[in-house]
Structures are given as structure tokens and as C-alpha cells.
Design a protein around this motif. Sequence first.
Motif, short mmCIF file in Angstrom:
data_model
loop_
_atom_site.label_atom_id
_atom_site.label_comp_id
_atom_site.label_asym_id
_atom_site.label_seq_id
_atom_site.Cartn_x
_atom_site.Cartn_y
_atom_site.Cartn_z
N ALA A 146 7.39 7.03 1.92
CA ALA A 146 6.14 7.75 1.74
C ALA A 146 6.20 9.07 2.51
N ASN A 147 5.27 9.95 2.18
CA ASN A 147 5.15 11.20 2.91
C ASN A 147 3.67 11.56 2.92
N ALA A 148 2.99 11.27 4.02
CA ALA A 148 1.55 11.47 4.12
C ALA A 148 1.14 12.93 3.93
N SER A 149 2.04 13.85 4.24
CA SER A 149 1.69 15.27 4.13
C SER A 149 1.54 15.74 2.69
N THR A 150 2.07 15.00 1.72
CA THR A 150 1.98 15.41 0.33
C THR A 150 0.71 14.92 -0.35
N GLY A 151 0.06 13.92 0.23
CA GLY A 151 -1.14 13.35 -0.39
C GLY A 151 -0.85 12.19 -1.31
N TYR A 152 0.42 11.97 -1.67
CA TYR A 152 0.77 10.81 -2.47
C TYR A 152 0.58 9.56 -1.63
N HIS A 153 0.18 8.47 -2.27
CA HIS A 153 -0.04 7.24 -1.53
C HIS A 153 0.16 6.03 -2.44
N TRP A 154 0.51 4.91 -1.83
CA TRP A 154 0.73 3.66 -2.56
C TRP A 154 -0.55 2.83 -2.55
N GLU A 155 -0.84 2.20 -3.68
CA GLU A 155 -1.98 1.29 -3.81
C GLU A 155 -1.54 0.08 -4.62
N ILE A 156 -2.22 -1.03 -4.40
CA ILE A 156 -1.95 -2.23 -5.20
C ILE A 156 -2.54 -2.02 -6.59
N ILE A 157 -1.73 -2.29 -7.61
CA ILE A 157 -2.19 -2.17 -9.00
C ILE A 157 -2.63 -3.55 -9.46
N GLY A 158 -3.82 -3.61 -10.01
CA GLY A 158 -4.34 -4.88 -10.50
C GLY A 158 -4.81 -5.76 -9.36
N PRO A 159 -5.32 -6.92 -9.70
CA PRO A 159 -5.81 -7.82 -8.64
C PRO A 159 -4.66 -8.44 -7.85
N LEU A 160 -4.91 -8.68 -6.57
CA LEU A 160 -3.95 -9.37 -5.71
C LEU A 160 -4.05 -10.87 -6.00
N ASP A 161 -2.92 -11.52 -6.12
CA ASP A 161 -2.88 -12.96 -6.35
C ASP A 161 -3.32 -13.67 -5.07
N ASP A 162 -4.63 -13.78 -4.87
CA ASP A 162 -5.13 -14.34 -3.61
C ASP A 162 -4.95 -15.85 -3.49
N ALA A 163 -4.45 -16.51 -4.53
CA ALA A 163 -4.11 -17.93 -4.42
C ALA A 163 -2.85 -18.11 -3.60
N HIS A 164 -1.99 -17.07 -3.57
CA HIS A 164 -0.72 -17.15 -2.85
C HIS A 164 -0.58 -16.13 -1.72
N LEU A 165 -1.27 -15.01 -1.85
CA LEU A 165 -1.10 -13.90 -0.90
C LEU A 165 -2.43 -13.42 -0.35
N GLU A 166 -2.39 -12.95 0.88
CA GLU A 166 -3.55 -12.34 1.51
C GLU A 166 -3.13 -11.01 2.11
N PHE A 167 -3.85 -9.94 1.76
CA PHE A 167 -3.57 -8.62 2.34
C PHE A 167 -4.00 -8.64 3.80
N VAL A 168 -3.12 -8.16 4.70
CA VAL A 168 -3.43 -8.12 6.13
C VAL A 168 -3.67 -6.68 6.59
N SER A 169 -2.70 -5.78 6.34
CA SER A 169 -2.85 -4.40 6.80
C SER A 169 -1.88 -3.48 6.09
N ARG A 170 -2.14 -2.19 6.27
CA ARG A 170 -1.25 -1.14 5.78
C ARG A 170 -1.26 -0.03 6.80
N GLU A 171 -0.06 0.47 7.14
CA GLU A 171 0.01 1.58 8.08
C GLU A 171 1.12 2.55 7.67
N TYR A 172 0.93 3.81 8.01
CA TYR A 172 1.93 4.83 7.77
C TYR A 172 2.71 5.05 9.06
N VAL A 173 4.04 5.07 8.97
CA VAL A 173 4.90 5.33 10.11
C VAL A 173 5.72 6.58 9.78
#
Length: 136
Positions: free
Chosen positions: A58-85
Motif C-alpha cells: 500500500a501507499n497511503a500518500s496516493t489515496g488508494y486503499h484496500w477494503e473488503i469486497i462483499g460481506p465478511l464470512d462471519d461464521a468463520h472469520l471476525e475482523f479485528v483491525s487494520r493498520e498502515y505501516v
Amino acid sequence: MKRILFVLLMSAVLLSACTPTSSLPTEESSDTDLPAVNDPSQPIRAATGETFTIVMNANASTGYHWEIIGPLDDAHLEFVSREYVGSEPAMPGSGGVEVWTFKAVAPGESILVLGNYPPSESESYEEEVRFSIVVE
């Protein structure tokens, strides 16, 4: 003849003084502190209750960013956090990675799809990446 040898010797000495030193950071060494980017062709395996990460360039200075597409399969997964390094040393325009953390909730298989969205408030993404998640 002696004069030519003297000029060549002095030129060599002066040019060697212009050679960059090894103590300066290089482009290669700047990314060594960043987490390794995940290969979407390799399944991610996690035990139930365990957290795991997905790392994307990723490159935060460009404005491009990643997002989850569609619903998260919450039967198997749970979103915890997202951070830029960001890469070090931090310089204008230098890139980094986005680190997505999830928790494996229950055994099974899931597909997680991330889209790379442009800086505008657009609904469409320019790149799609699919990860196969196996919760054991």
C-alpha cells in the motif's frame, strides 16, 4: 608521461572520494522492517480462536486503499483491525503495507476478497485479490 600518470592517479583519488558510503540507507534496506506481503495463491491456515494477518502492499500518500469486497464470512472469520505501516525511513511518496488482522472463529473454509480502491469516493475498485482461509 609522468604528468599523465600523475593526472590519472589524482583523478582516481578524487573519484574514489565521490563513491557513496555503505552507511547510507538503500532502497533495499528500507523495506526490511515491513511485514512480508501475503501471496494470494497460498491458502492461509489458522486454528479456531487464533488471530492471523493479511499484509498488502500500500501507499497511503496516493489515496488508494484496500477494503473488503462483499460481506465478511462471519461464521468463520471476525475482523479485528487494520493498520498502515510505512516504510522507513519515511519519505514523501514512500510506500508501506496495510496489515489486516482477523480472528478464526469456527472451523471451515472461507474466501476473503479485498479490493484496491482509488482515492475518489468511487464505488468501483481497480484491483481485486482473493484469499483462501482455512480454519482448523
